[in-house]
Design a protein around this motif. Sequence first.
Motif, PDB file in Angstrom:
ATOM      1  N   SER A 132       0.889  -1.300   0.051  1.00 49.67           N
ATOM      2  CA  SER A 132      -0.009   0.042   0.048  1.00 49.67           C
ATOM      3  C   SER A 132       0.916   1.211   0.133  1.00 49.67           C
ATOM      4  O   SER A 132       1.602   1.386   0.920  1.00 49.67           O
ATOM      5  CB  SER A 132      -1.085   0.016   1.378  1.00 49.67           C
ATOM      6  N   VAL A 133       0.871   2.086  -1.020  1.00 51.64           N
ATOM      7  CA  VAL A 133       1.722   3.143  -1.295  1.00 51.64           C
ATOM      8  C   VAL A 133       0.965   4.462  -1.038  1.00 51.64           C
ATOM      9  O   VAL A 133      -0.135   4.676  -1.434  1.00 51.64           O
ATOM     10  CB  VAL A 133       2.348   3.221  -2.406  1.00 51.64           C
ATOM     11  N   ALA A 134       1.437   5.190  -0.100  1.00 51.17           N
ATOM     12  CA  ALA A 134       0.983   6.457   0.407  1.00 51.17           C
ATOM     13  C   ALA A 134       1.422   7.641  -0.340  1.00 51.17           C
ATOM     14  O   ALA A 134       2.391   7.388  -1.359  1.00 51.17           O
ATOM     15  CB  ALA A 134       1.084   6.829   1.725  1.00 51.17           C
ATOM     16  N   ARG A 135       1.085   8.752  -0.300  1.00 47.70           N
ATOM     17  CA  ARG A 135       1.549   9.951  -0.978  1.00 47.70           C
ATOM     18  C   ARG A 135       2.860  10.199  -0.500  1.00 47.70           C
ATOM     19  O   ARG A 135       3.896  10.758  -1.315  1.00 47.70           O
ATOM     20  CB  ARG A 135       0.853  11.347  -0.472  1.00 47.70           C
ATOM     21  N   CYS A 136       3.187   9.998   0.725  1.00 47.11           N
ATOM     22  CA  CYS A 136       4.837  10.143   1.178  1.00 47.11           C
ATOM     23  C   CYS A 136       5.123   9.122   1.927  1.00 47.11           C
ATOM     24  O   CYS A 136       4.541   8.567   2.899  1.00 47.11           O
ATOM     25  CB  CYS A 136       4.767  11.570   1.988  1.00 47.11           C
ATOM     26  N   THR A 166       1.522  18.306   6.504  1.00 40.96           N
ATOM     27  CA  THR A 166       2.038  19.824   6.345  1.00 40.96           C
ATOM     28  C   THR A 166       3.055  19.865   5.124  1.00 40.96           C
ATOM     29  O   THR A 166       2.985  20.823   4.327  1.00 40.96           O
ATOM     30  CB  THR A 166       2.302  20.407   7.808  1.00 40.96           C
ATOM     31  N   LEU A 167       3.973  19.073   5.357  1.00 40.52           N
ATOM     32  CA  LEU A 167       5.266  19.198   4.569  1.00 40.52           C
ATOM     33  C   LEU A 167       4.845  18.967   3.012  1.00 40.52           C
ATOM     34  O   LEU A 167       5.105  19.665   1.918  1.00 40.52           O
ATOM     35  CB  LEU A 167       6.353  18.128   4.901  1.00 40.52           C
ATOM     36  N   VAL A 168       3.931  17.749   2.842  1.00 40.98           N
ATOM     37  CA  VAL A 168       3.397  17.476   1.632  1.00 40.98           C
ATOM     38  C   VAL A 168       2.318  18.710   0.874  1.00 40.98           C
ATOM     39  O   VAL A 168       2.672  18.978  -0.446  1.00 40.98           O
ATOM     40  CB  VAL A 168       2.733  16.229   1.518  1.00 40.98           C
ATOM     41  N   GLU A 169       1.706  19.224   1.783  1.00 42.27           N
ATOM     42  CA  GLU A 169       0.766  20.244   1.366  1.00 42.27           C
ATOM     43  C   GLU A 169       1.566  21.349   0.927  1.00 42.27           C
ATOM     44  O   GLU A 169       1.425  22.024  -0.175  1.00 42.27           O
ATOM     45  CB  GLU A 169      -0.142  20.647   2.474  1.00 42.27           C
TER      46      GLU A 169
END
Length: 276
Positions: A64-68, A127-130
């Motif tokens: 399962s791969v997430a955004r980060c 927060t970092l990804v956003e």
Amino acid sequence: MQSVQIFLPHDAVKPYIGYYGFFTHEIDGWTKDYILPLPALREHTIQIFPDEVPNLFSTQREFSVARCNIFGMADRSFLNSHMPRKCRRLQISFTPTGLFHLTGIPAPSFTNSLVDAREVWGPAVNTLVEQLMANTDLRRQATLLDAFFLDLIQARKKIHHQPEIAGVATDIFSRPFPFDIRAMAQRCHKSTRQFERNFKEHVGISAQRFNTLNRFIHANVMKHKQPQKSWEAIAFACGYYDLHHLAKDFAALGRSNITTFRGYDYPGDVVVAKQH
């Protein structure tokens, strides 16, 4: 086609992070997705996907791969990546002991696996990804990453570091020829058993296995930089007994036949599988 831009981190971050790589994948003329076998990897990385998230799977299970995600070092080739035809990817590559120092979690916990980065660093990852997705300027993104890791370094100041292990791991990482384990242990003023235990905790795999993996990567880097050089000469230069010895590593670490292998691209010595 695959393009990459490499940025080096802030000086205070360099002991933990090797580089930030901004990748753009696009397969010209293709109307479908493609599946790419992933070679063994000698680095722990963070992979951020601002667009579509790829699927990763092996013969054993899907991931399962997430955004980060934190991608652990892979000491064998066992994953396939089902990539969209077009995608962007941000790769943050740790120094050999950087992940352990920034998390305090024994590195083998990440080896041959991937972990949603939020499970390690919590809401700060969101927060970092956003922030990254809101800024298209790559230099600005690199600055945001520096700020994130500087905060982590500040929070981890009290962690017990073993700089001698980091030094040995960095030396292995930077040179193609295998190191003698006993000599490395003596350099760290440890018994061989204690050195191997500490090395695995900090790096994720044994020093002997790291030697093997690193030699394979350096052989491919050498072939990329000097395509006219024969595989026999490369095998000798990287400390293999013979070409057959190198071919065995290709089968285990790259899932490829050395006689038909097209190789990997290494912009800035970053491992990038060639698109066929």
